[in-house]
Write an enzyme that holds these catalytic residues in place. Structure first.
Site, PDB file in Angstrom:
ATOM      1  CB  SER A 117     -54.374 -34.475   3.775  1.00 29.26           C
ATOM      2  OG  SER A 117     -55.478 -34.462   2.895  1.00 29.26           O
ATOM      3  CD  GLU A 135      -2.904  -0.996   0.035  1.00 28.50           C
ATOM      4  OE1 GLU A 135      -3.438   0.104  -0.205  1.00 28.50           O
ATOM      5  OE2 GLU A 135      -3.070  -2.005  -0.674  1.00 28.50           O
TER       6      GLU A 135
END
Length: 731
Positions: free
Chosen positions: A423, A134
């Site tokens: 059901s 960096e």
């Protein structure tokens, strides 16, 4: 030439080389000298020419001096207002939540994870990787690198972007200033979210770059290089919800930042340029390629020898097993939504949430969905599925909320979709009859029936096969999923009794829909009906499905503990055990035959298919776990050729087979009708025969002919009678 000897001789003279005047060629006239300009006029011209430049220079250096003074004042004023470096490490507005499975291992994270570090506490290789990648001049500049900015602008324009678009040429100090948002804290009243706040902080304009430079120089004035780098190591976002290098190291490698080697350090530093793109949990190879670039930079700048560089390239970083964990997103979202909002959503602390989640059971459920859809569903189908697996006390072990198994924050069909169960509701109709004392071999007539429903007209139920089967037992009616017997039992034992039992088990029952309630006309969620089946499995007690066990924070320790989801008794133990036996027949020789597990592991359950096939269900249980499966379309279109006894039963079988892989068969907690108590009248009512429902006599009648009462208050009808008597007596 004449010579002379003694003193009286003539003087020697050279011969005349030019003719005398008047002889030969006339002598050349001497050139005229140019007249000199007056010294005053020459000085005025020079001054006229140089005066503007001198004035401009004087203005420029004075302006520069004033600008430098103003800049110095601004830097000094900003530096004075900066807080101590330690207060800048954690800038999150909210805390984080780490979700642990039933074994105490992390499986999901919400919010940004963070753990503080210092430059001295991390691996030197990590520090070197960050600086090499960096800002190689970090330890020599004063916060701003004009050469770096100019180089970045040149690269941006060469690549066809604007000078401030793309590469920024920012130093680590400038990047830290941006991470700190130039000292502007997050204010919920000004930004609609933290994401909007961070996006605003990342905006790049000339004015903002100027303020960024001032703030960076102020940081250089206020803090040491080590303090600035420490702030950066704590503030940088590194993907996968990791804020700072310690959290990222724990997230990806399973150990702290002090233990990272060269390859791991390079991978972490490589994330800084684009955390999402190079996230190793998404694309490990791409992340490794970026790490190789970082290793090269470290070698070129002298941080790694050739041998160290080659060794790191030959042995790239690998992820910890839990880093690849992408399962349980639906479960995690559900737990986050169901837990206390103060700790789960609005927390400012870092919370550890221990849950009921079981990764192995989750993997089995996900595998079942993938297998069935890959092998039995046509390609391109938009049908969806959901699965829930829980223990008998309601502890949810696995949850699939849709076919997108890696989704987070998505629509969860297991908990949010309200659909008709069809059901699959029938067991609660028969539970009411069993709780009234009728055994499972009681009979009911399957013949045409028409019921007048006020406001709706005549209601005439039909069986799925379109036939009538005469007198059948309750067990056979449930196993074959006959509709007419279910409606008859519903009407004859009392709608209110059935509704009360269903509600107590956790299902919402809308009696306004009339007899159709018996066939599952009331909507529910998959997790609710699975919880209700878990209540049948545990002997008739209600359960509340739960996923959160304990909550703890770093500062306060355990702040909440869940002891279980068991509630009050809904039906008697005898009724529950008979119902389990009836439901086992559904799988043995009924509509749920495809749900039978290999290896002889007993299971019971019930199929469910709604009108026009819009929803298909299979809900059931083994001796240890209840599981529910739903299939359908999100837009409520009918399914094609799918019933509850088909694909949902297949998914149930595949999931439960995975759950019980290697387990010996365990008997279900059931009781056959022959072992049940003899039927008797409901306490407080006359023993008049019921037209459609008859009880077959048992070989050996039991002396106790009353319905079993539970310590928690008996069955639903008894509780209703007690309430009515209490109102009559004014108690």
């Amino acid at each position: 030439m004449a010579t002379s000897g003694g003193g009286g001789g003539r003087r020697l003279r050279a011969e005349r080389r030019t003719p005398p005047k008047g002889r030969g060629r006339p002598a050349k006239a001497a050139p005229k000298r140019k007249a000199r300009r007056p010294r005053r006029s020459r000085s005025l011209l020079r001054r006229a020419i140089t005066l503007p430049f001198r004035a401009l220079w004087a203005f420029a250096w004075r302006l520069s001096l004033v600008g430098a003074a103003v800049l110095a004042a601004m830097v000094a004023w900003t530096a004075i207002r900066l807080p101590p470096a330690a207060e800048m490490f954690d800038g999150r507005a909210r805390g984080s939540v780490t979700l642990l499975d039933r074994h105490g291992e992390p499986f999901a994270w919400r919010g940004d994870q963070y753990s503080p570090v210092t430059v001295d506490s991390v691996s030197p290789l990590l520090r070197d990787a960050v600086v090499a990648t960096e800002d190689r001049r970090f330890f020599s500049h004063l916060g701003v690198s004009p050469r770096g900015v100019a180089g970045a602008m040149r690269i941006n324009m060469r690549e066809g972007r604007g000078p401030l678009q793309g590469h920024g040429g920012s130093t680590i100090t400038q990047q830290t200033a941006k991470l700190l948002c130039l000292g502007t804290p997050y204010d919920p009243a000004e930004w609609e979210s933290e994401a909007a706040y961070e996006a605003d902080c990342r905006r790049t304009t000339l004015a903002r770059k100027a303020f960024e430079a001032i703030y960076a120089m102020a940081m250089e004035l206020r803090y040491s290089k080590e303090e600035i780098l420490t702030i950066y190591l704590n503030r940088a976002y590194l993907g996968a919800g990791a804020r700072g290098f310690e959290a990222a190291s724990q997230r990806y490698f399973g150990h702290g930042a002090e233990q990272v080697g060269a390859a791991e350090a390079a991978m972490l530093a490589g994330l800084l340029v684009a955390p999402s793109r190079y996230d190793p949990t998404r694309n490990l190879e791409r992340s490794r390629e970026r790490a190789e670039t970082v290793l090269r930079l470290m070698h070129e700048q002298g941080y790694l020898s050739q041998a160290e560089h080659d060794a790191a390239r030959a042995d790239p970083a690998t992820l910890a097993p839990r880093a690849r964990q992408s399962t349980g997103g639906y479960f995690a979202d559900w737990v986050m939504a169901s837990g206390p909002e103060f700790f789960m959503e609005d927390t400012t602390a870092d919370v550890m949430a221990r849950t009921t989640f079981d990764p192995a059971i989750q993997a089995a459920a996900e595998r079942a969905v993938e297998t069935v859809f890959a092998e039995q569903v046509r390609e391109g189908s938009e049908a969806e599925a959901a699965v829930v697996v829980m223990s008998a006390d309601g502890a949810v072990r696995a949850m699939v909320g849709g076919r997108d198994l890696d989704a987070t924050g998505a629509f969860n069909r297991a908990t949010m979709a309200r659909r008709q169960p069809g059901s699959a509701f029938k067991p609660f109709v028969y539970a009411a009859a069993l709780d009234l004392g009728y055994p499972a071999n009681s009979t009911v007539v399957d013949e045409p029936i028409t019921i007048r429903v006020p406001g709706s007209g005549a209601y005439t139920p039909r069986n799925y096969d379109g036939r009538f089967h005469g007198r059948v037992t309750l067990t056979e009616a449930l196993a074959r999923s006959y509709n007419i017997p279910a409606v008859r039992v519903f009407e004859e034992v009392g709608r209110e009794a059935v509704a009360q039992i269903a509600n107590d088990f956790g299902l919402d029952t809308d009696l306004a829909q009339g007899p159709a309630v018996a066939l599952g006309a009331s909507e529910t969620t998959l997790i609710s009906i699975t919880g209700a089946y878990a209540g049948i499995l545990n002997g008739g007690r209600s359960v509340t499905p739960y996923g959160l066990v304990t909550l703890s924070t770093r500062a306060d320790g355990t702040v909440m503990e869940q002891t279980g989801g068991m509630g009050e008794r809904v039906i008697s133990m005898d009724a529950a055990e008979q119902l389990v036996w009836m439901m086992s027949r559904v799988v043995e020789d009924g509509t749920g035959a495809r749900a039978a597990l290999p290896g002889g592991q007993p299971v019971a359950g019930k199929t469910g298919t709604t009108q026009e096939g819009r929803d298909a269900w299979f809900v059931g249980f083994s001796a240890d776990y209840a599981a529910g499966v739903w299939m359908g379309y999100d837009d409520n279109r009918p399914l094609t050729g799918v019933t509850g006894g088909g694909l949902p039963a297949d998914i149930f079988r595949e999931a439960m087979a995975g759950v019980h892989a290697g387990d010996p068969p365990r008997a279900l907690p059931m009781r056959t009708p022959e072992a049940a108590r003899a039927p008797g009248p409901v306490p407080g009512t006359a023993p008049t025969p019921v037209p459609g429902l008859a009880s077959q006599p048992l070989p050996v009648p039991q002396p106790d002919r009353t319905v079993a009462r539970s310590p928690e208050g008996g069955n639903a009808v008894e509780r209703a009678l007690i309430e009515v008597l209490g109102e009559i007596l004014g108690e």
